[in-house]
Scaffold this motif. Structure first.
Motif, PDB file in Angstrom:
ATOM      1  N   GLY A  37       0.780  -1.231   0.000  1.00 29.34           N
ATOM      2  CA  GLY A  37       0.000   0.000   0.000  1.00 29.34           C
ATOM      3  C   GLY A  37       0.810   1.279   0.000  1.00 29.34           C
ATOM      4  N   THR A  38       2.127   1.184  -0.160  1.00 32.39           N
ATOM      5  CA  THR A  38       3.004   2.345  -0.093  1.00 32.39           C
ATOM      6  C   THR A  38       3.682   2.569  -1.440  1.00 32.39           C
ATOM      7  N   ALA A  39       3.670   3.814  -1.900  1.00 28.53           N
ATOM      8  CA  ALA A  39       4.309   4.144  -3.169  1.00 28.53           C
ATOM      9  C   ALA A  39       5.801   3.841  -3.105  1.00 28.53           C
ATOM     10  N   VAL A  40       6.369   3.510  -4.249  1.00 28.94           N
ATOM     11  CA  VAL A  40       7.784   3.120  -4.296  1.00 28.94           C
ATOM     12  C   VAL A  40       8.686   4.184  -3.669  1.00 28.94           C
ATOM     13  N   ALA A  41       8.411   5.454  -3.942  1.00 30.46           N
ATOM     14  CA  ALA A  41       9.260   6.515  -3.408  1.00 30.46           C
ATOM     15  C   ALA A  41       9.151   6.650  -1.901  1.00 30.46           C
ATOM     16  N   ASP A  42       8.054   6.162  -1.309  1.00 34.27           N
ATOM     17  CA  ASP A  42       7.832   6.308   0.132  1.00 34.27           C
ATOM     18  C   ASP A  42       8.230   5.075   0.927  1.00 34.27           C
ATOM     19  N   LEU A  43       8.637   4.015   0.263  1.00 34.46           N
ATOM     20  CA  LEU A  43       9.024   2.812   0.991  1.00 34.46           C
ATOM     21  C   LEU A  43      10.221   3.089   1.895  1.00 34.46           C
ATOM     22  N   PRO A  44      10.189   2.646   3.148  1.00 33.25           N
ATOM     23  CA  PRO A  44      11.377   2.758   3.998  1.00 33.25           C
ATOM     24  C   PRO A  44      12.541   2.043   3.321  1.00 33.25           C
ATOM     25  N   ASP A  45      13.746   2.515   3.544  1.00 36.11           N
ATOM     26  CA  ASP A  45      14.913   1.946   2.879  1.00 36.11           C
ATOM     27  C   ASP A  45      15.020   0.429   3.042  1.00 36.11           C
ATOM     28  N   PRO A  46      14.812  -0.116   4.251  1.00 36.01           N
ATOM     29  CA  PRO A  46      14.926  -1.580   4.373  1.00 36.01           C
ATOM     30  C   PRO A  46      13.912  -2.330   3.510  1.00 36.01           C
ATOM     31  N   LEU A  47      12.686  -1.813   3.416  1.00 31.96           N
ATOM     32  CA  LEU A  47      11.679  -2.482   2.604  1.00 31.96           C
ATOM     33  C   LEU A  47      12.001  -2.342   1.124  1.00 31.96           C
ATOM     34  N   PHE A  48      12.474  -1.164   0.718  1.00 32.02           N
ATOM     35  CA  PHE A  48      12.859  -1.012  -0.681  1.00 32.02           C
ATOM     36  C   PHE A  48      14.003  -1.950  -1.025  1.00 32.02           C
ATOM     37  N   ASP A  49      14.977  -2.055  -0.128  1.00 36.23           N
ATOM     38  CA  ASP A  49      16.095  -2.976  -0.364  1.00 36.23           C
ATOM     39  C   ASP A  49      15.590  -4.403  -0.544  1.00 36.23           C
ATOM     40  N   GLU A  50      14.587  -4.771   0.248  1.00 35.93           N
ATOM     41  CA  GLU A  50      14.012  -6.110   0.132  1.00 35.93           C
ATOM     42  C   GLU A  50      13.327  -6.295  -1.216  1.00 35.93           C
ATOM     43  N   VAL A  51      12.576  -5.275  -1.651  1.00 37.50           N
ATOM     44  CA  VAL A  51      11.899  -5.339  -2.943  1.00 37.50           C
ATOM     45  C   VAL A  51      12.918  -5.489  -4.071  1.00 37.50           C
ATOM     46  N   ALA A  52      13.908  -4.612  -4.084  1.00 39.54           N
ATOM     47  CA  ALA A  52      14.912  -4.646  -5.149  1.00 39.54           C
ATOM     48  C   ALA A  52      15.671  -5.965  -5.137  1.00 39.54           C
TER      49      ALA A  52
END
Length: 275
Positions: A37-52
């Motif tokens: 439910g969170t836009a890519v730009a708003d993802l916390p760094d740890p969650l974005f790292d997990e996605v990538a």
């Protein structure tokens, strides 16, 4: 080979559901809009790292990131600084995802005179394109909300004013049902500038479009695909079924089943077109 993809959160909010839907179709590409439910730009760094990291591990290519810049959630008088910040964050995150493409729109009006709306929208799009070019990104303007959303002449004017390789067009086959225009007629006017395509279909009703799987509605998806092929389109075809999730409205969540049905329908349309 054609690149087939889908906007992940149309299958479900979580990354696991999103990648399962894409890989279940046997596809190797995804389009990202939100995760949990969170836009890519708003993802916390740890969650974005997990996605990538997860996408890289699975070999899933990201064809585009759908930003909120200029979209239906904002207006032309809104805080432009918020959009510049979102673009700044995506300039850092898109290379991690392996994409240069960022979906944008051109700002719904907020009671301004049409001339002032035009002036402000074009000024913002020029600035955004300049910054995108500096960051080696390409903004893809969708035929949806905003000054240039439903008028191909305005879209072409916007491209001319920006005069930048960092601004191209994204064409959604179903948006004409919501905004009252023929998809194939509009596509014919801008097809040479289209770098990315969303595929959805539906039928008009007094309450707005009722979305269907591709090929079962009135958007003439087949006609759009034929027109794109005739002009040598080489970009991705990305499904956005809207069968369960409608981002413009509150509530709802994606459906792996609906996502899969839409994907198979697109494959069937392409298969018959190749015969």
């Amino acid at each position: 080979m054609r690149v087939l993809a889908g906007i992940g959160d149309e299958a479900g909010p979580g990354l696991a559901e999103q990648v399962a839907a894409v890989t279940g179709l046997g596809w190797s590409a995804i389009e990202l809009r939100t995760v949990a439910g969170t836009a890519v730009a708003d993802l916390p760094d740890p969650l974005f790292d997990e996605v990538a990291g997860t996408l890289a591990e699975l070999g899933l290519r990201t064809v585009c990131v759908d930003s909120r810049i200029g979209d239906w959630s904002t207006v032309i008088t809104g805080d432009f600084g918020r959009d510049l910040e979102e673009l700044r964050v995506l300039a850092r995150r898109c290379p991690r995802l392996g994409t240069r493409y960022v979906r944008v729109m051109s700002y719904p009006n907020d009671g301004l005179h049409d001339d002032e709306w035009e002036h402000r929208a074009l000024r913002r799009m020029r600035e955004l394109a300049l910054r995108a070019e500096q960051a080696d990104l390409v903004l893809l303007h969708e035929n949806c909300a905003g000054w240039a959303g439903s008028d191909p002449a305005r879209a072409l004017r916007m491209l001319e004013e920006a005069d930048s390789p960092a601004l191209r067009l994204l064409f959604d086959t179903g948006n004409g049902l919501a905004y009252g225009y023929s998809a194939t007629e509009q596509l014919a006017e801008v097809v040479e500038h289209v770098a990315h395509v969303h595929v959805k279909d539906g039928v008009p009703t007094p309450m707005g479009p009722q979305w269907t799987i591709p090929g079962e509605g009135d958007a003439d998806v087949r006609g759009c695909l034929d027109l794109l092929a005739a002009h040598g389109y080489q970009g991705a075809l990305s499904i956005e079924p809207h069968l369960s999730l409608r981002p413009h409205e509150s509530g709802g969540r994606g459906s792996v089943e609906g996502f899969t049905a839409a994907g198979r329908a697109l494959e069937a349309l392409l298969a018959t077109a190749d015969r």
